[in-house]
Scaffold this motif. Structure first.
Motif, short mmCIF file in Angstrom:
data_model
loop_
_atom_site.label_atom_id
_atom_site.label_comp_id
_atom_site.label_asym_id
_atom_site.label_seq_id
_atom_site.Cartn_x
_atom_site.Cartn_y
_atom_site.Cartn_z
N ALA A 156 2.12 -6.32 0.44
CA ALA A 156 0.49 -5.60 -0.20
C ALA A 156 0.49 -6.36 -1.37
CB ALA A 156 0.29 -3.93 -0.30
N MET A 157 -1.15 -6.53 -1.67
CA MET A 157 -0.98 -7.11 -3.25
C MET A 157 -1.93 -6.54 -4.17
SD MET A 157 1.41 -10.10 -3.43
CE MET A 157 0.52 -11.46 -5.04
N GLY A 165 -5.64 -3.08 -5.39
CA GLY A 165 -4.74 -3.50 -4.59
C GLY A 165 -5.40 -3.26 -3.36
N ILE A 166 -4.77 -4.48 -2.29
CA ILE A 166 -5.21 -4.71 -0.62
C ILE A 166 -3.67 -4.76 -0.62
CG2 ILE A 166 -5.30 -7.09 -1.79
CD1 ILE A 166 -7.25 -8.08 -0.17
N SER A 167 -4.34 -4.42 1.26
CA SER A 167 -3.52 -4.53 1.74
C SER A 167 -3.37 -5.84 2.53
CB SER A 167 -3.67 -4.04 3.59
OG SER A 167 -4.73 -4.42 4.15
N ASN A 184 -7.70 -3.57 4.40
CA ASN A 184 -7.99 -2.39 3.16
C ASN A 184 -7.37 -2.18 1.58
OD1 ASN A 184 -8.33 0.54 4.76
ND2 ASN A 184 -6.65 -0.88 6.13
N THR A 185 -8.96 -1.66 0.87
CA THR A 185 -8.89 -1.84 -0.78
C THR A 185 -8.81 -1.11 -1.05
OG1 THR A 185 -10.90 -2.45 -0.93
CG2 THR A 185 -9.57 -4.52 -0.74
N GLU A 245 6.08 -2.03 1.13
CA GLU A 245 4.96 -0.76 2.03
C GLU A 245 3.71 -1.69 2.18
OE1 GLU A 245 6.68 2.55 2.97
OE2 GLU A 245 4.82 1.64 3.17
N PRO A 246 3.54 -3.09 3.55
CA PRO A 246 2.74 -4.06 3.68
C PRO A 246 1.25 -3.78 3.77
CG PRO A 246 3.71 -3.81 5.39
CD PRO A 246 4.10 -3.24 4.77
N CYS A 247 1.26 -1.96 3.71
CA CYS A 247 -0.49 -1.51 3.54
C CYS A 247 -0.93 -0.82 2.68
CB CYS A 247 -0.04 -0.30 5.09
SG CYS A 247 -0.16 -0.91 7.19
#
Length: 126
Positions: free
Chosen positions: A33-34, A50-52, A57-58, A102-104
């Motif tokens: 995630a970023m 934030g973005i998955s 998802n943002t 936590e990539p999501c």
């Protein structure tokens, strides 16, 4: 480890737009995630957007919702932050962040993120 390098900061006037970019290297970009944080002088770092991992998802801070837009390109290992209708209170150093645990993740506290860029200054004059 992940290396994050931001660009695109600068000095603009209230109401202007600015686009920040962050290039990541060192790990499989699509696996994490970023997000973006910012820190104004004398204040704590605050979550911006934030973005998955897949961009599906943002999430945005209330102060930026409707004005900022986060996006990512996994083919280019980049995450961008489009900032419109900028206000003087948006003035801060903006940091690109990564979370490979936590990539999501689409929102979190500063300590939730594993990697940080060096930051880029955004100054909005009134």
């Amino acid at each position: 480890q992940v290396q994050l390098v931001e660009s695109g900061g600068g000095l603009v006037q209230a109401g202007d737009s600015l686009r920040l970019s962050c290039v990541a290297s060192g790990r499989t970009f699509r696996a994490y995630a970023m997000g973006w944080f910012r820190q104004a002088p004398g204040k704590e770092r605050e979550f911006v957007a934030g973005i998955s991992w897949n961009g599906g998802n943002t999430y945005y801070a209330d102060s930026t919702k409707g004005r900022f837009h986060i996006s990512r390109d996994n083919a280019k290992n980049t995450v961008d932050l489009q900032m419109d209708s900028l206000k003087p209170e948006d003035t801060a150093v903006y940091y690109c962040v990564a979370d490979w645990a936590e990539p999501c993740r689409v929102v979190g506290k500063a300590e939730d993120y594993d990697g940080w860029g060096q930051g880029t200054q955004v100054t909005v004059s009134s």
